[in-house]
Structure formats: structure tokens, C-alpha cells
Design a protein around this motif. Structure first.
Motif, PDB file in Angstrom:
ATOM      1  N   LEU A  97       3.364   9.851   0.015  1.00  0.00           N
ATOM      2  CA  LEU A  97       2.885  10.524  -1.285  1.00  0.00           C
ATOM      3  C   LEU A  97       2.819   9.670  -2.313  1.00  0.00           C
ATOM      4  O   LEU A  97       1.583   9.658  -3.216  1.00  0.00           O
ATOM      5  CB  LEU A  97       3.729  11.842  -1.719  1.00  0.00           C
ATOM      6  N   ALA A  98       3.838   8.999  -2.519  1.00  0.00           N
ATOM      7  CA  ALA A  98       3.939   8.031  -3.765  1.00  0.00           C
ATOM      8  C   ALA A  98       2.812   6.928  -3.279  1.00  0.00           C
ATOM      9  O   ALA A  98       2.119   6.507  -4.465  1.00  0.00           O
ATOM     10  CB  ALA A  98       5.393   7.397  -3.805  1.00  0.00           C
ATOM     11  N   ALA A  99       2.870   6.445  -2.280  1.00  0.00           N
ATOM     12  CA  ALA A  99       1.663   5.407  -2.014  1.00  0.00           C
ATOM     13  C   ALA A  99       0.312   5.977  -2.230  1.00  0.00           C
ATOM     14  O   ALA A  99      -0.426   5.091  -2.800  1.00  0.00           O
ATOM     15  CB  ALA A  99       2.033   4.851  -0.666  1.00  0.00           C
ATOM     16  N   ALA A 100      -0.046   7.024  -1.794  1.00  0.00           N
ATOM     17  CA  ALA A 100      -1.138   7.751  -2.003  1.00  0.00           C
ATOM     18  C   ALA A 100      -1.492   7.908  -3.389  1.00  0.00           C
ATOM     19  O   ALA A 100      -3.027   7.718  -3.704  1.00  0.00           O
ATOM     20  CB  ALA A 100      -1.378   9.471  -1.201  1.00  0.00           C
ATOM     21  N   VAL A 101      -0.705   8.035  -4.219  1.00  0.00           N
ATOM     22  CA  VAL A 101      -0.909   8.269  -5.588  1.00  0.00           C
ATOM     23  C   VAL A 101      -1.096   6.815  -6.331  1.00  0.00           C
ATOM     24  O   VAL A 101      -1.400   6.702  -7.732  1.00  0.00           O
ATOM     25  CB  VAL A 101      -0.138   9.068  -6.589  1.00  0.00           C
ATOM     26  N   GLY A 102      -0.867   5.919  -5.665  1.00  0.00           N
ATOM     27  CA  GLY A 102      -1.102   4.447  -6.228  1.00  0.00           C
ATOM     28  C   GLY A 102      -0.055   3.913  -6.540  1.00  0.00           C
ATOM     29  O   GLY A 102       0.143   2.906  -7.273  1.00  0.00           O
ATOM     30  N   ALA A 103       1.335   4.277  -6.358  1.00  0.00           N
ATOM     31  CA  ALA A 103       2.494   3.691  -6.809  1.00  0.00           C
ATOM     32  C   ALA A 103       2.934   2.318  -5.755  1.00  0.00           C
ATOM     33  O   ALA A 103       2.790   2.836  -4.589  1.00  0.00           O
ATOM     34  CB  ALA A 103       3.689   4.541  -6.929  1.00  0.00           C
ATOM     35  N   PRO A 104       3.050   1.370  -6.346  1.00  0.00           N
ATOM     36  CA  PRO A 104       3.594   0.433  -5.440  1.00  0.00           C
ATOM     37  C   PRO A 104       5.089   0.484  -5.160  1.00  0.00           C
ATOM     38  O   PRO A 104       5.784   1.164  -5.948  1.00  0.00           O
ATOM     39  CB  PRO A 104       3.297  -0.858  -6.444  1.00  0.00           C
TER      40      PRO A 104
END
Length: 111
Positions: A51-58
């Protein structure tokens, strides 16, 4: 700031004693919003890391015996935005490895 899920509840006192703000019992849409605003995240091989990766968080994703080639999160930044650390057993991954990997993302985000 740290977001804790039910599996990490035993770690809460450690973070609180260190003065780290703790968020817990959040719904997934709130977790996604927090991740989107984060400089970086550290997670394990879990849905929240995806989820974090999908919203663009590195971030840094820690894997144990599962295969990161098959299961690693993919974000809009591709491989450049997610660093995988793998240890089998998972607790063989050193804190300094995680700290070094995450510090690069935080430095990039603060520019």
C-alpha cells in the motif's frame, strides 16, 4: 512517527520511551494517506508495504524467507523507490543496514 499494526503492538513502549510519536488502529485509507506524506517507510513483507509503495512512498521492505523477486512491492518509481533487504532468518538483518538504506530516501525527499 511510526504507524503500528496489531502485530507490532508489543513494540509500542519502546517507541514511546524513545519519544517517537505512535499512530495505531488506523484504517487502510488513513495508512495510505500517512504513507503518501512520509519521507520514507520501513515495512516488512506485508500488504501495508504494498500500500505504501502504491501511493508513491519510497522505502525499505524487509524480507525473510519469502522471495522478494516475486513478492516485493512495486511503486510508481519502480525499483528506484523501493529497497529490499533480505535475511533468512529475518532477524539477521542489521539495524544499521535498515538505517543506512532509509537515510538515502529521506535525504532525497528533503531536497
Amino acid at each position: 512517527m511510526i504507524v503500528l499494526g496489531p502485530a507490532e503492538s508489543s513494540m509500542e513502549p519502546v517507541f514511546r520511551e524513545a519519544g517517537v510519536p505512535v499512530l495505531k488502529d488506523l484504517d487502510l485509507s488513513t495508512v495510505a494517506a500517512v504513507a503518501r506524506l512520509a519521507s520514507a517507510f520501513v515495512g516488512n513483507d506485508s500488504g501495508v508495504s504494498h500500500l505504501a509503495a502504491a501511493v508513491g512512498a519510497p522505502g525499505v521492505v524487509i524480507f525473510g524467507p519469502t522471495d522478494p523477486v516475486r513478492w516485493k512491492p512495486m511503486g510508481p518509481g519502480g525499483d528506484a523507490s523501493i529497497r529490499v533487504l533480505r535475511g533468512d532468518p529475518i532477524d539477521s538483518i542489521e539495524v544499521r543496514e535498515v538505517a543506512g538504506a532509509i537515510s538515502k530516501f529521506v535525504a532525497q525527499r528533503q531536497r
